[in-house]
Design an enzyme around this catalytic site. Structure first.
Site, PDB file in Angstrom:
ATOM      1  N   HIS A 206       0.886  -1.170   0.000  1.00 25.98           N
ATOM      2  CA  HIS A 206       0.000   0.000   0.000  1.00 25.98           C
ATOM      3  C   HIS A 206       0.923   1.219   0.000  1.00 25.98           C
ATOM      4  O   HIS A 206       1.507   1.574   1.024  1.00 25.98           O
ATOM      5  CB  HIS A 206      -0.896  -0.037   1.244  1.00 25.98           C
ATOM      6  CG  HIS A 206      -1.774   1.155   1.394  1.00 25.98           C
ATOM      7  ND1 HIS A 206      -3.100   1.148   1.015  1.00 25.98           N
ATOM      8  CD2 HIS A 206      -1.528   2.407   1.867  1.00 25.98           C
ATOM      9  CE1 HIS A 206      -3.635   2.337   1.260  1.00 25.98           C
ATOM     10  NE2 HIS A 206      -2.693   3.125   1.777  1.00 25.98           N
ATOM     11  N   CYS A 239      -2.174  12.877   2.928  1.00 26.66           N
ATOM     12  CA  CYS A 239      -2.003  12.992   4.364  1.00 26.66           C
ATOM     13  C   CYS A 239      -2.517  14.341   4.804  1.00 26.66           C
ATOM     14  O   CYS A 239      -2.228  15.336   4.143  1.00 26.66           O
ATOM     15  CB  CYS A 239      -0.516  12.998   4.696  1.00 26.66           C
ATOM     16  SG  CYS A 239       0.177  11.411   4.889  1.00 26.66           S
ATOM     17  N   ASN A 248      -2.392   8.510  -2.383  1.00 25.83           N
ATOM     18  CA  ASN A 248      -2.104   7.127  -2.747  1.00 25.83           C
ATOM     19  C   ASN A 248      -1.517   7.088  -4.155  1.00 25.83           C
ATOM     20  O   ASN A 248      -1.748   7.981  -4.966  1.00 25.83           O
ATOM     21  CB  ASN A 248      -3.411   6.316  -2.782  1.00 25.83           C
ATOM     22  CG  ASN A 248      -3.945   6.004  -1.406  1.00 25.83           C
ATOM     23  OD1 ASN A 248      -3.589   5.016  -0.792  1.00 25.83           O
ATOM     24  ND2 ASN A 248      -4.824   6.872  -0.908  1.00 25.83           N
TER      25      ASN A 248
END
Lengths: 309, 309
Positions: A206, A239, A248
């Site tokens: 991830h 974030c 991402n």
């Protein structure tokens, strides 16, 4: 034969989670339907957490219910953090359950108000409940490569945690570079060591593109033998502490790179691009994805075409 | 011992070239001075081309003149496309001269109104003049990996061109992914073949992040043995035909990745970030660089710190 890579689409969970405005349930359902039409086979759909903490996920049941007619070959993962979440996920018909905790004590405490040890005890308890229902489990290890309070980690930091989880019967682990700090040599070395020590483990990465290393880290993962990556449509899901930074890794950008290199993702990039552009309109801001702006490498111009000056 | 990587800063040439508003000569000079203070040792400073075609470079002589007191260990490359440009570059005291042409007939004609063969004849003629002055030459091969009119190239397409150039005594080649189409396996394979066939060649990669593969392509180049990369502060310098897409690979982002992996670039990332942020203010738009938004992986927060919600 083309080598298979499996992407898990996280846009409606990790992607939407930090969006300030509530995104309507209907749109979430419609987006997931069209992602499935674009070839997406695995999704982290939503999280069953308290709506006070993550209001964006307050419609978790409604989203799952609206997609109860999904094809059999599509896997819905959902995130749960406690017993109530697990019960809700089971009742909502989840295919797999994701649990999560952080390597970093500081990060773990800030996210869950528990120590890492307490979080692991909790996960051990939750595993039993999911196993009773024969629901496959993935455990996400947040800040696997480093955290903004403690710095970058060596592989030795995460490996004992994987060992404990595999001892408890977990065979699917998601190593998460939660804050986009990992560099390619670190990702390669960590994944190589993990796959060597746990050869039967299903290992997912991830990755975030917070510091521009996302695609390079995918390459590093592939070189280590990883074939499963989480990603988010249009690259959303940053974030809260890095405003303006990428989120991402971007589904359509990574799929584009993988397909160029001869990997099989079973995704339709053109359909993904259409959805990414639509999402940009929906969220009314420029999103990080590049292919939706630049086009695919295979999009050719005619000879008569002239660039704008 | 840390392995050395040499970056060539192209912000004031490839970066500024497509900026619509003229950037004052004083700012260009001041930026280059401070890039040198940040550790930059090689720059493509400007191009000696006709101001009708590239008005942004009309102050080429003035920029060079304003930096005639540069340190001895800093190398100024400048671009020239014809005899007049070469004479101007020599008169302005360039350290090295860059010539360029495209692999793609279509792209080459659009850029220079010459066939590739005519461009090569021209370069062969210009080489002699530079050699008379004992000025080192780099030849940039634009669209080395593909072009938006003809698609992606196999290494066999660029290698015969390198062969001709090396026959003429050229020992420094810049393979340019001008429109950001190259993928990592292609970059690795091409560079491996080139370095195998021409082991004494100084090989530079000029990469763009147009489709999000820039950092992954740097990794691919490194794995093939390339240690010289062009990049632009803040990642500016896109394509006119991909509005909103990323430009050149971003100096401070790539230096950050390289230093994390243990490579030595001799650059001060903090100073580069300061300059990138200033440039963002100067150009009054969000620029592609990520580290200036997210901070370095090594920037740690205190335990008390809480992310904004």
């Amino acid at each position: 034969m083309r080598k298979q890579v499996t992407m898990t689409e996280v846009v409606t969970r990790d992607g939407f989670q930090i969006e300030p405005g509530f995104i309507e349930t209907e749109y979430k359902i419609s987006l997931i339907r069209r992602l499935i039409e674009a070839g997406v086979k695995r999704l982290e759909v939503t999280s069953f957490v308290h709506p006070i903490y993550v209001p964006q996920m307050k419609d978790a049941e409604a989203v799952m219910c609206g997609l109860s007619d999904r094809p059999n070959d599509v896997t819905f993962c959902t995130l749960a953090l406690n017993e109530k979440g697990v019960e809700r996920a089971i009742a909502a018909g989840t295919d797999e359950i994701n649990f999560t905790f952080s390597v970093s004590e500081t990060h773990n405490r800030k996210n869950s108000r528990r120590s890492v040890s307490e979080s692991l005890d909790n996960i051990r308890f939750l595993i039993r409940r999911a196993e009773e229902e024969k629901i496959p489990i993935n455990v996400g290890i947040a800040t696997s490569f480093g955290c903004p309070f403690e710095g970058i980690y060596k592989p030795e930091r995460v490996i004992p945690l994987i060992e404990r989880l595999t001892d408890w019967g977990i065979n699917s682990i998601i190593l998460a570079d939660t804050t986009g700090m990992a560099h390619p040599l670190q990702v390669k070395e960590t994944c190589q060591q993990v796959l060597k020590q746990f050869p039967n483990l299903t290992l997912h990465l991830h990755l975030h593109n917070t510091r521009g290393m996302g695609a390079a880290n995918v390459m590093a993962g592939l070189e280590a033998g990883v074939t499963r990556f989480d990603s988010s449509l249009a690259g959303i899901g940053g974030c809260p502490f890095a405003p303006g930074a990428s989120g991402n890794i971007c589904t359509e950008d990574i799929v584009h790179m993988l397909e160029l290199m001869g990997y099989e993702t079973e995704m339709n990039i053109d359909k993904l691009i259409t959805l990414a552009k639509e999402l940009e309109g929906k969220l009314e801001k420029t999103l990080p994805g590049q292919i939706m702006k630049a086009g695919k490498s295979s999009d050719l111009h005619s000879n008569e075409w002239q660039p704008a000056r």
